[in-house]
Design a protein around this motif. Sequence first.
Motif, mmCIF file in Angstrom:
data_model
loop_
_atom_site.group_PDB
_atom_site.id
_atom_site.type_symbol
_atom_site.label_atom_id
_atom_site.label_comp_id
_atom_site.label_asym_id
_atom_site.label_seq_id
_atom_site.Cartn_x
_atom_site.Cartn_y
_atom_site.Cartn_z
ATOM 1 N N THR A 212 0.713 -1.025 -0.215
ATOM 2 C CA THR A 212 -0.453 0.468 0.236
ATOM 3 C C THR A 212 0.614 1.085 0.134
ATOM 4 O OG1 THR A 212 -1.898 -1.310 1.097
ATOM 5 C CG2 THR A 212 -1.783 0.936 1.290
ATOM 6 N N SER A 215 4.462 0.779 0.509
ATOM 7 C CA SER A 215 4.816 -0.334 1.798
ATOM 8 C C SER A 215 6.046 -1.215 1.165
ATOM 9 C CB SER A 215 4.019 -0.343 2.414
ATOM 10 O OG SER A 215 3.213 -1.413 1.760
ATOM 11 N N ASP A 247 -7.229 -5.720 3.074
ATOM 12 C CA ASP A 247 -7.369 -4.890 4.089
ATOM 13 C C ASP A 247 -7.464 -3.708 3.911
ATOM 14 O OD1 ASP A 247 -4.890 -4.304 4.466
ATOM 15 O OD2 ASP A 247 -3.954 -5.029 6.367
ATOM 16 N N ALA A 248 -6.713 -2.816 3.552
ATOM 17 C CA ALA A 248 -6.534 -1.256 3.564
ATOM 18 C C ALA A 248 -7.866 -1.051 2.741
ATOM 19 C CB ALA A 248 -5.355 -0.406 2.710
ATOM 20 N N GLU A 252 -12.121 0.085 7.122
ATOM 21 C CA GLU A 252 -11.851 1.530 6.977
ATOM 22 C C GLU A 252 -10.785 1.562 7.649
ATOM 23 O OE1 GLU A 252 -15.539 4.131 7.525
ATOM 24 O OE2 GLU A 252 -13.518 5.806 7.130
ATOM 25 N N ALA A 253 -10.699 1.380 9.452
ATOM 26 C CA ALA A 253 -9.193 2.206 9.194
ATOM 27 C C ALA A 253 -8.343 1.810 8.853
ATOM 28 C CB ALA A 253 -9.523 0.995 11.511
ATOM 29 N N VAL A 254 -7.706 0.283 8.750
ATOM 30 C CA VAL A 254 -6.476 0.441 8.464
ATOM 31 C C VAL A 254 -6.114 0.993 6.669
ATOM 32 C CG1 VAL A 254 -5.374 -1.816 6.837
ATOM 33 C CG2 VAL A 254 -7.397 -2.225 9.167
ATOM 34 N N GLN A 256 -7.353 4.204 6.558
ATOM 35 C CA GLN A 256 -7.325 5.279 6.626
ATOM 36 C C GLN A 256 -5.765 5.269 7.008
ATOM 37 O OE1 GLN A 256 -8.592 7.950 5.213
ATOM 38 N NE2 GLN A 256 -10.284 6.692 4.208
ATOM 39 N N LEU A 257 -5.325 4.554 7.673
ATOM 40 C CA LEU A 257 -3.995 4.417 8.102
ATOM 41 C C LEU A 257 -2.716 4.131 7.323
ATOM 42 C CD1 LEU A 257 -2.543 3.563 11.097
ATOM 43 C CD2 LEU A 257 -2.475 1.112 10.022
ATOM 44 N N LYS A 258 -2.866 3.578 6.536
ATOM 45 C CA LYS A 258 -2.369 3.020 5.201
ATOM 46 C C LYS A 258 -1.976 3.979 4.311
ATOM 47 C CE LYS A 258 -1.900 -2.401 5.798
ATOM 48 N NZ LYS A 258 -2.279 -3.570 5.381
ATOM 49 N N SER A 259 -3.512 4.837 4.135
ATOM 50 C CA SER A 259 -4.119 5.364 2.795
ATOM 51 C C SER A 259 -4.992 6.786 3.594
ATOM 52 C CB SER A 259 -4.431 5.018 1.111
ATOM 53 O OG SER A 259 -4.781 5.897 0.079
ATOM 54 N N PRO A 260 -4.008 7.405 3.684
ATOM 55 C CA PRO A 260 -4.817 8.250 4.716
ATOM 56 C C PRO A 260 -6.071 9.243 3.546
ATOM 57 C CG PRO A 260 -2.876 8.398 5.378
ATOM 58 C CD PRO A 260 -2.822 7.534 4.524
#
Length: 332
Positions: A212, A215, A247-248, A252-254, A256-260
């Motif tokens: 992602t 990464s 998962d990204a 949602e949580a993943v 926004q963490l990986k692709s804000p």
Amino acid sequence: MSLMDKIKDKAKSVRKNIVLPEGSEPRTIEAAAKIIEQGIANVILLGNEEEIKKANVKNVDLSDAVIIDPATSPKLQEYADMFYEMRKKKGITPEQALETTKDPLYYAVLMIKANDADGMVSGAIHSTGDTLRPALQVIKTKPGVPIVSSCFIMEHPDSKWGQDGVMVFADCAVNIDPNAEELAAIAVASADSAKDLAGIADPKIAMLSFSTKNSAKHEKVDKVIEATKLAKEMAPELNIDGELQADAALIEAVGQLKSPGSKVAGHANVLIFPDIQAGNIGYKLVQRLGGAEAIGPICQGLARPVNDLSRGCSVEDIVSVVAITAVQAQSF
Ligand SMILES: CC(C)(COP(=O)(O)OP(=O)(O)OC[C@H]1O[C@@H](n2cnc3c(N)ncnc32)[C@H](O)[C@@H]1OP(=O)(O)O)[C@@H](O)C(=O)NCCC(=O)NCCS
Ligand SMILES: CC(=O)OP(=O)(O)O
């Protein structure tokens, strides 16, 4: 009303002529009877009438199906001539064209080319390659579309995924290792299928990878990054993001963490796999372990509708793909 019920209703309202070349295959015979009984399409079964009877499918009424044996059909020579004209530059002889036209899969696509049928569904006993090769040779791509590809409509019992449980996965069946341009074309075609067939009003397209947003570094990741850029150029109005891990794309949580800030991450409803290995394995896992219904593979980009089946298909899968084919035929 489920998505498939809506598609069947649309098919009933247009009542197209769909040819089924695997005419003596028992699931196909059972599906043909259901399609006719429910008024989803008019059915043309290809095969020898004796062999169809020998298939021994009990309690089916095929009295309203048209049955054609390619080998003895009065249209055989006309279609063979048409095929010869189309393929003579490839070195075939008139005799080879006649023999090839007796093959129900070729006869079926030639029927469509001659406007004697509106669409074809096959693949319950033939591989995807054998089903699609005649269509690629005879029907060819729609003007302006670079490649034929395929998608599955996945209907998951849990409505939290995609749009009310409905997602589109591509390309799980046709292009083995698409390059970046081809992958971009698959993404754009899949957005159209999402809107036109799956009823997804706002496609959110995730270009999947094992990385992602840088990464991981690898040429396979570079391909997805380039495809994402090209797809955005081809269709700037679409919501496309990549490269994203699954998962990204879905959580949602993943996301926004990986692709804000991404509008797609965490909300994807169209998943574009980097190659057929990932796509074919991915759709079968979601179908068999995840309990989703997998409708397809549905071809995208052919000049007339021809659709494949998985050899593991059920009677109901054949009915569904015929309904989709009839709806696709409406727009040609
Ligand atoms: C679809 C597939 C059969 C086509 O490849 P092929 O049989 O080797 O066909 P060829 O490369 O000889 O091409 C045949 C024709 O189709 C055309 N063609 C091939 N792939 C095409 C595509 N994706 N889009 C448009 N045209 C295509 C070729 O240009 C060629 O046209 P021509 O004969 O008029 O010049 C091949 O890509 C394949 O096997 N895909 C994987 C299928 C599979 O196993 N899926 C897993 C289970 S679903
Ligand atoms: C789509 C697909 O995987 O088809 P099959 O199972 O027939 O190989």
